[in-house]
Design a protein around this motif. Structure first.
Motif, mmCIF file in Angstrom:
data_model
loop_
_atom_site.group_PDB
_atom_site.id
_atom_site.type_symbol
_atom_site.label_atom_id
_atom_site.label_comp_id
_atom_site.label_asym_id
_atom_site.label_seq_id
_atom_site.Cartn_x
_atom_site.Cartn_y
_atom_site.Cartn_z
ATOM 1 N N PHE A 83 -0.384 1.496 -6.389
ATOM 2 C CA PHE A 83 -0.753 2.258 -7.577
ATOM 3 C C PHE A 83 -1.342 1.325 -8.628
ATOM 4 N N GLY A 131 -3.155 6.119 -5.566
ATOM 5 C CA GLY A 131 -2.135 5.317 -4.906
ATOM 6 C C GLY A 131 -2.277 5.165 -3.416
ATOM 7 N N TYR A 388 4.201 5.278 -14.765
ATOM 8 C CA TYR A 388 4.367 6.022 -13.521
ATOM 9 C C TYR A 388 5.769 6.614 -13.494
#
Length: 400
Positions: A83, A131, A388
């Motif tokens: 990511f 990702g 995230y």
């Protein structure tokens, strides 16, 4: 005491060795009368014994394999998940546990562009998350270079920076731009199709739409046209069909170039889960692969199906329908994303949160921007900072 044949039930004499009716051998001891007297022609009956334990073991093993394949799939998906994160103006990558796996050293990555682009606050760019390194590779531009190359999951530069633009791999090939023209490379970085096109899409179903002049056609992986440039617009194949437009009207072709659905729509989207949204008379509905309406045009805008749900707009509010066209989540949101991994990002009162497929807000609106989940994580923007979160809403990574 009378005797009876065990095979056909006929009465036999005590001295008989074989049954006079069916020819079966007579047991020396008196026999019980069988339940069935159905005659058996000429041969002794064979009792069928079903091996219950082996069958149960086979069923059990099949279940284990199916469950195991699901978890293996998830396991390898997580292993390949990276990511993009930004630190001090440089982009790097974290793994699903929030730890830096590739130190920040790039000025641009394909996934970071999806986050930083101004398009990310609009609906149309929120169909997919970030990702996933396609074919284990990600397009990047190193700080010290203006050219684009590809790194692997360890951050090693596998295809040296040499392209003006580069895009993710799909079907084993990637679109790149060199000198204003588009081409395709393989995972070793070798040109499979030379830079000769004015526009190009990703390969899907073994074909890609390419532009020559102002016309679009379709090529195979060898670069050979299976359908010569003839369309004003064209999109990639999904589920065996691709939308094409000529003279302002859209229709669909198959991978052989045969027109399957006549050009008749004002706009058309890709097929997803067996249905595609189309526009007619200013309203959107959904058709099947025969071109028949499954959900009549009635929406002001629409998006592809994902996880059995499709986002649709009434007025200025978005909600979700199922494949029968029934509203399962009432239009009430300013902007939304497609469902991914069971959740969808929605905007309400200028803040983004996440709802489940029942419409329950499982992560309260609190973000300035939010994106679909992929591989268990979703990028969100909080006060201008990238973070995230997992599906519990817990912050896995955030700028200190």
């Amino acid at each position: 005491m009378p005797k009876f044949c065990e095979n056909c039930g006929a009465k036999v004499e005590t001295s008989d060795t074989f049954c006079p009716e069916c020819g079966g051998k007579i047991d020396a001891s008196p026999a019980q009368i069988p339940v069935s007297r159905t005659p058996v022609s000429g041969k002794p009956a064979v009792k069928l014994r079903i091996p219950i334990i082996p069958i149960l073991l086979i069923v059990f093993l099949v279940i284990i394999i199916l469950i195991g394949s699901h978890f293996l799939k998830r396991f390898f998906a997580f292993r390949e998940a990276r990511f993009p994160v930004s630190q001090n103006g440089k982009w790097g990558f974290i793994s699903e546990n929030g730890k830096v796996s590739i130190p920040p050293q790039f000025s641009w990555t394909y996934d970071s562009a999806k986050i930083t682009s101004t398009l990310t606050v609009n609906f149309g760019f929120l169909h997919s998350g970030v990702g996933s390194f396609k074919d284990g590779l990600e397009p990047v531009v190193p700080i010290q270079s203006r050219k684009c190359g590809y790194i692997n999951l360890n951050g090693t530069m596998k295809i040296k920076p040499q392209f003006d633009l580069c895009f993710p791999f799909s079907n084993g090939l990637a679109v790149v731009q060199v000198g204003g023209k588009y081409a395709y490379i393989d995972t070793s970085g070798e040109f499979v199709v030379n830079p000769v096109y004015d526009g190009a899409t990703f390969f899907h179903d073994g074909l890609a739409a390419v532009e020559v002049g102002n016309q679009w056609g379709y090529i195979n992986k060898s670069g050979n046209f299976i359908l010569n440039p003839q369309f004003d617009q064209a999109i990639g194949f999904t589920e065996g069909l691709a939308a094409v437009e000529s003279g302002g009207e859209w229709g669909y072709i198959n991978t052989k170039g045969t027109e399957m659905i006549n050009e008749q729509f004002d706009n058309a989207g890709p097929f997803s889960e067996g249905l595609a949204f189309v526009e007619s008379g200013g309203k959107y509905g959904y058709i099947n692969k025969k071109g028949s309406y499954v959900i009549n045009p009635q929406f002001d805008s629409a998006a592809p199906f994902a996880d059995g749900r499709a986002a649709v707009e009434f007025g200025n509010e978005w909600g979700y329908i199922n494949k029968r066209g029934h509203l399962v989540i009432t239009p009430q949101y300013s902007l939304v994303s497609s469902y991914s991994e069971g959740l969808a990002a929605v905007q309400q009162n200028n803040k983004w949160g996440y709802i489940n497929k029942k419409g329950i807000m499982v992560i309260l609106p609190q973000f300035n921007a939010a994106f679909p989940f992929m591989n268990g994580l979703a990028p969100v923007i909080v006060n201008g900072n990238l973070e995230y979160i997992n599906q519990d809403g817990k912050v896995i990574w955030g700028n200190p």
